[in-house]
Design an enzyme around this catalytic site. Structure first.
Site, PDB file in Angstrom:
ATOM      1  N   ASN A 181       0.866  -1.186   0.000  1.00  0.00           N
ATOM      2  CA  ASN A 181       0.000   0.000   0.000  1.00  0.00           C
ATOM      3  C   ASN A 181       0.894   1.225   0.000  1.00  0.00           C
ATOM      4  O   ASN A 181       1.531   1.531   1.006  1.00  0.00           O
ATOM      5  CB  ASN A 181      -0.890  -0.039   1.268  1.00  0.00           C
ATOM      6  CG  ASN A 181      -1.665   1.251   1.456  1.00  0.00           C
ATOM      7  OD1 ASN A 181      -1.787   2.061   0.536  1.00  0.00           O
ATOM      8  ND2 ASN A 181      -2.178   1.454   2.665  1.00  0.00           N
ATOM      9  N   LYS A 194       0.063   4.319  -0.218  1.00  0.00           N
ATOM     10  CA  LYS A 194      -0.550   5.520   0.370  1.00  0.00           C
ATOM     11  C   LYS A 194      -0.339   6.707  -0.586  1.00  0.00           C
ATOM     12  O   LYS A 194      -0.414   6.514  -1.793  1.00  0.00           O
ATOM     13  CB  LYS A 194       0.016   5.762   1.769  1.00  0.00           C
ATOM     14  CG  LYS A 194      -0.049   4.480   2.604  1.00  0.00           C
ATOM     15  CD  LYS A 194       0.223   4.664   4.058  1.00  0.00           C
ATOM     16  CE  LYS A 194       0.114   3.309   4.750  1.00  0.00           C
ATOM     17  NZ  LYS A 194       0.155   3.384   6.190  1.00  0.00           N
ATOM     18  N   HIS A 241      -9.376   1.043   4.963  1.00  0.00           N
ATOM     19  CA  HIS A 241      -8.052   1.197   5.564  1.00  0.00           C
ATOM     20  C   HIS A 241      -8.164   2.125   6.776  1.00  0.00           C
ATOM     21  O   HIS A 241      -8.963   3.055   6.781  1.00  0.00           O
ATOM     22  CB  HIS A 241      -7.063   1.764   4.547  1.00  0.00           C
ATOM     23  CG  HIS A 241      -5.666   1.787   5.090  1.00  0.00           C
ATOM     24  ND1 HIS A 241      -5.207   2.826   5.856  1.00  0.00           N
ATOM     25  CD2 HIS A 241      -4.663   0.876   5.016  1.00  0.00           C
ATOM     26  CE1 HIS A 241      -3.958   2.551   6.225  1.00  0.00           C
ATOM     27  NE2 HIS A 241      -3.613   1.379   5.723  1.00  0.00           N
ATOM     28  N   GLU A 266      -6.521   4.547   7.790  1.00  0.00           N
ATOM     29  CA  GLU A 266      -6.408   5.993   7.527  1.00  0.00           C
ATOM     30  C   GLU A 266      -7.696   6.538   6.921  1.00  0.00           C
ATOM     31  O   GLU A 266      -8.063   7.680   7.160  1.00  0.00           O
ATOM     32  CB  GLU A 266      -5.184   6.260   6.631  1.00  0.00           C
ATOM     33  CG  GLU A 266      -3.901   6.140   7.438  1.00  0.00           C
ATOM     34  CD  GLU A 266      -2.722   5.566   6.684  1.00  0.00           C
ATOM     35  OE1 GLU A 266      -2.682   5.658   5.440  1.00  0.00           O
ATOM     36  OE2 GLU A 266      -1.828   4.991   7.353  1.00  0.00           O
ATOM     37  N   GLU A 283      -5.292  -5.112  10.365  1.00  0.00           N
ATOM     38  CA  GLU A 283      -4.250  -4.117  10.599  1.00  0.00           C
ATOM     39  C   GLU A 283      -4.545  -3.373  11.901  1.00  0.00           C
ATOM     40  O   GLU A 283      -5.320  -2.414  11.907  1.00  0.00           O
ATOM     41  CB  GLU A 283      -4.206  -3.110   9.451  1.00  0.00           C
ATOM     42  CG  GLU A 283      -3.838  -3.725   8.119  1.00  0.00           C
ATOM     43  CD  GLU A 283      -3.257  -2.678   7.180  1.00  0.00           C
ATOM     44  OE1 GLU A 283      -2.151  -2.910   6.692  1.00  0.00           O
ATOM     45  OE2 GLU A 283      -3.893  -1.640   6.959  1.00  0.00           O
ATOM     46  N   GLY A 333       2.553   2.119  10.666  1.00  0.00           N
ATOM     47  CA  GLY A 333       3.493   3.227  10.526  1.00  0.00           C
ATOM     48  C   GLY A 333       4.192   3.602  11.819  1.00  0.00           C
ATOM     49  O   GLY A 333       4.819   4.647  11.912  1.00  0.00           O
ATOM     50  N   SER A 390       3.546  -2.318  10.140  1.00  0.00           N
ATOM     51  CA  SER A 390       4.998  -2.354  10.321  1.00  0.00           C
ATOM     52  C   SER A 390       5.638  -3.678   9.912  1.00  0.00           C
ATOM     53  O   SER A 390       6.557  -4.163  10.568  1.00  0.00           O
ATOM     54  CB  SER A 390       5.370  -1.982  11.762  1.00  0.00           C
ATOM     55  OG  SER A 390       4.954  -0.668  12.051  1.00  0.00           O
TER      56      SER A 390
HETATM   57  P1  PGA Z   1       2.994   0.237   7.582  1.00  0.00           P
HETATM   58  O1  PGA Z   1       1.524   0.453   6.937  1.00  0.00           O
HETATM   59  O2  PGA Z   1       3.534  -1.046   6.981  1.00  0.00           O
HETATM   60  O3  PGA Z   1       3.781   1.450   7.181  1.00  0.00           O
HETATM   61  O4  PGA Z   1       2.808   0.104   9.045  1.00  0.00           O
HETATM   62  C1  PGA Z   1       0.658  -0.624   6.741  1.00  0.00           C
HETATM   63  C2  PGA Z   1      -0.624  -0.131   6.120  1.00  0.00           C
HETATM   64  O5  PGA Z   1      -1.088   0.972   6.454  1.00  0.00           O
HETATM   65  O6  PGA Z   1      -1.231  -0.826   5.278  1.00  0.00           O
END
Ligand code: PGA
Length: 258
Positions: free
Chosen positions: A13, A15, A99, A101, A171, A177, A217
């Site tokens: 992803n 983003k 997601h 976010e 997730e 993140g 992560s």
């Molecule tokens: P990250 O993000 O691997 O940077 O933690 C995962 C995601 O948001 O799908």
């Protein structure tokens, strides 16, 4: 129910990273670093870079491209939004729905995720539905309640006949993140909860065929351990999917004993 033998799904992803040019550059490097194999590789670029990514990966049967979000309406006065049909038209085959976010930064509700899933399926897009709890919800021991409510709402209009077009990404919000990763045991526990609910809703066999990915992560250093955990069928990677070598290392991570 354990499904560790299934070939893993490795999804990136991006983003709000990578222009069309940068997507082309990334894919040239990644495809060279990762020869075609039995893994399903998926990229979610920003909508504006989807077409470039689709073209760059056109020769590779193991690579698919998706969008990070859609609107549930087919068209209309929704400035800044993209419909499922439009996304499909650019060559996208999958959409990420719900997601964290989208939920926590843009206020997407459980009910809206259900409408987006229905729109995606109607227009030929497969769906990767994201679910996950916040740290407060985890501390309050509400993980199962939260992720099951998100699962039920997201799949509200999904029948058994289209279940083969669905995957679920667990997730935990606190792991996205942040550099914090759920332990393989935590991931397996949540995946087991989701798997059981899928079995109740759709019947044991149907439920066990839905790929369950872990995200939060994921890095080259922990991918193997996470992919080896029971009921973890793949990973959804944010930050570490932006570098072709790091993502190629994750895509090549061999499961323990496999
Ligand atoms: P990250 O993000 O691997 O940077 O933690 C995962 C995601 O948001 O799908």
């Amino acid at each position: 129910m354990t499904r560790t033998l299934r070939a893993p799904v490795i999804a990136g992803n991006w983003k709000m990273h990578k222009s069309p040019d940068e997507a082309r550059e990334f894919l040239a490097a990644f495809l060279e670093a990762h020869p075609e194999g039995d893994r399903a590789i998926l990229f979610f670029p920003p909508a504006i870079s989807v077409e470039a990514a689709v073209h760059a990966a056109a020769e590779r049967g193991d690579v698919r491209v998706g969008v990070q979000n859609i609107h549930w309406e087919d068209e209309g006065a929704f400035t800044g939004e993209v419909s499922a049909g439009m996304a499909h038209d650019t060559g996208a085959q999958v959409v990420l729905v719900g997601h964290s976010e989208r939920r926590h930064v843009f206020g997407e509700t459980d009910e809206e995720t259900g409408r987006k899933v229905a729109a995606a399926l109607r227009h030929g897009l497969d769906v990767m539905l994201c679910v996950g709890e916040t740290i407060e919800q985890r501390r309050a021991e509400r993980v199962d309640e939260v992720i099951l409510a998100q699962l039920d709402a997201g799949l509200a209009e999904v029948g058994t006949d289209v279940l083969d077009r669905i995957s679920i990404a667990y997730e935990p919000v606190w792991a996205i993140g942040t550099g914090e990763t759920a332990t393989p045991e935590d991931a397996s526990a949540a995946h087991g909860t989701l798997r059981r609910r899928l079995g109740q809703k759709y019947g044991g066999d149907a439920g066990s065929s839905v790929p369950l990915l872990y995200g939060g992560s994921v890095k080259p250093e922990n991918a193997r351990e996470l992919l080896s955990a029971p009921d973890v069928d793949g990973v959804l990677v944010g930050g570490a999917s932006l570098d072709p070598d790091s993502f190629a290392r994750i895509a090549a991570a061999v499961r323990r004993g496999g």
